[in-house]
Design a protein around this motif. Structure first.
Motif, mmCIF file in Angstrom:
data_model
loop_
_atom_site.group_PDB
_atom_site.id
_atom_site.type_symbol
_atom_site.label_atom_id
_atom_site.label_comp_id
_atom_site.label_asym_id
_atom_site.label_seq_id
_atom_site.Cartn_x
_atom_site.Cartn_y
_atom_site.Cartn_z
ATOM 1 N N PHE A 110 0.899 -1.040 0.034
ATOM 2 C CA PHE A 110 -0.028 0.002 0.020
ATOM 3 C C PHE A 110 0.897 1.087 0.137
ATOM 4 N N PHE A 111 1.797 1.343 1.064
ATOM 5 C CA PHE A 111 2.704 2.615 0.853
ATOM 6 C C PHE A 111 3.827 2.703 -0.489
ATOM 7 N N ASN A 162 2.345 1.672 -3.269
ATOM 8 C CA ASN A 162 1.519 2.236 -4.502
ATOM 9 C C ASN A 162 1.334 3.631 -4.095
ATOM 10 N N THR A 163 1.260 4.026 -2.828
ATOM 11 C CA THR A 163 0.867 5.429 -2.557
ATOM 12 C C THR A 163 2.135 6.504 -3.100
ATOM 13 N N PHE A 164 3.310 5.942 -2.538
ATOM 14 C CA PHE A 164 4.437 6.924 -2.947
ATOM 15 C C PHE A 164 4.877 6.570 -4.371
ATOM 16 N N THR A 213 3.020 6.276 -7.064
ATOM 17 C CA THR A 213 2.311 7.194 -8.189
ATOM 18 C C THR A 213 3.082 8.221 -8.774
ATOM 19 N N TYR A 272 2.857 1.121 -10.005
ATOM 20 C CA TYR A 272 1.712 0.355 -8.957
ATOM 21 C C TYR A 272 1.843 -1.288 -9.054
#
Length: 87
Positions: free
Chosen positions: A45-46, A48-50, A52, A57
């Motif tokens: 999750f982290f 994918n968050t950073f 972007t 992804y």
């Protein structure tokens, strides 16, 4: 106390520990595995968050969460390499 009662109590306690203690060990391994998978999903999750920012992804599913949870940072790097170079 009568020695027969003491021996019976000790025998009963040992039998109870053998019966109850045996199923607890596999449950501990299953619990540790589930915690690792949850940590792997959190790491993805982290990522994918950073990620972007650089258009990165990696999907979060049970397979990718397991790889990143059990292998840690090298597993995440492997997933990113697989995503970028193979797919």
């Amino acid at each position: 106390m009568d020695p027969k009662v003491v021996i019976a109590l000790f025998g009963g306690c040992i039998a109870l520990l053998l019966i109850i203690g045996a199923p607890l060990k596999p449950m501990r391994f299953i619990g540790q595995g589930l915690i690792r998978i949850l940590i792997g999903a959190l790491l993805l999750f982290f990522l994918n968050t950073f990620g972007t920012v650089i258009n990165l992804y990696v999907p979060i599913n049970i397979a990718t969460a397991s790889v990143s949870g059990f292998l840690g940072i090298p597993g995440i790097i492997a997933l990113v390499c697989i995503k970028q170079f193979i797919m």
